[in-house]
Write an enzyme that holds these catalytic residues in place. Structure first.
Site: not given
Ligand code: DX5
Ligand code: ZN
Length: 215
Positions: A10, A35, A37, A39, A68, A70, A139, A145, A172, A174
């Site tokens: 990501s 990937h 993200d 937001m 992705h 969001m 998810m 975050f 996606d 952790g």
């Molecule tokens: C969370 C995102 C993830 C995130 C993953 O809202 O969609 O893609 O950036 O980051 P890590 O791998 O650090 O959890």
């Molecule tokens: Zn993501």
């Protein structure tokens, strides 16, 4: 079912002041996709970037851009993200009023379409589009975050989805070697890792480790 494992970072965890260098680092590490993200500060409590950044990333790489969304009202921004050069567009089931229609539109535009669901959203909510999508993004943290802890109760959802779906199951949030192994055992084959990959001193080694997980 043994699907080939794909792994990608990501870019949320990258150094944005040095993005082209970070992309090159990911390419050299052998990632399968990037990937991205997106937001909006409404659907999730954070803001990242929009289509202009995707367009600029596109100029620097031929890697698959896995976008992705969001964001609320994803349909409104679909065209902009397509024009910017996305390869895969994933929308959240929680944000779409007419998911069948929207997935159809993404596919008609020649892209791969994904549906995502939050940790608290039940699997039954995505059932109407399961036979249409190329991927399901499960998810494994509450979106918003990077750097959060993997929620292991999501594993049973992956198992349930895998029983009914033969496409890509992406996880996606952790993801590190240990949580990736659990997710792959449950049926996931597409691993997103931000902190784990960009934070690694040896990204290539970490990517190889992820792609080599055996079940
Ligand atoms: C969370 C995102 C993830 C995130 C993953 O809202 O969609 O893609 O950036 O980051 P890590 O791998 O650090 O959890
Ligand atoms: Zn993501």
């Amino acid at each position: 079912m043994n699907k080939r494992i794909k792994a990608g970072p990501s870019i949320l965890a990258a150094d944005f002041s040095n993005l082209s260098v970070e992309i090159k680092r990911a390419e050299d590490a052998g990632v399968d996709f990037l990937h991205c993200d997106i937001m909006d500060g409404h659907f999730v409590p954070n803001i990242t970037f929009g289509p202009a950044i995707i367009r600029d990333i596109r100029k620097h790489t031929k890697l698959i851009l896995d976008v992705h969304l969001m964001i609320e009202k994803p349909r409104k921004f679909l065209e902009a993200f397509v024009k910017a050069g996305s390869d895969i567009i994933t929308v959240h089931i929680e944000t779409v009023e007419r998911p069948i229609q929207l997935i159809k539109e993404i596919k008609e535009l020649g892209l791969k379409a994904g549906i995502s669901l939050n940790p608290r959203t039940p699997v039954k909510d995505i059932a109407p589009v399961l036979n249409m999508v190329d991927l399901v993004l499960v998810m494994t943290v509450n979106p918003g975050f990077g750097g959060q802890e993997f929620i292991s109760s999501c594993l049973s959802k992956i198992k349930r989805i895998r029983r009914a779906f033969s496409g890509d199951i992406e996880v996606d949030g952790g993801i590190n070697y240990k949580t990736a192994k659990m997710a792959v055992e449950a049926g996931a084959n597409m691993l997103v890792a931000g902190t784990y990959l960009f934070g690694s001193d040896n990204m290539k080694g970490s990517v190889e480790k992820l792609k080599d997980i055996k079940v």
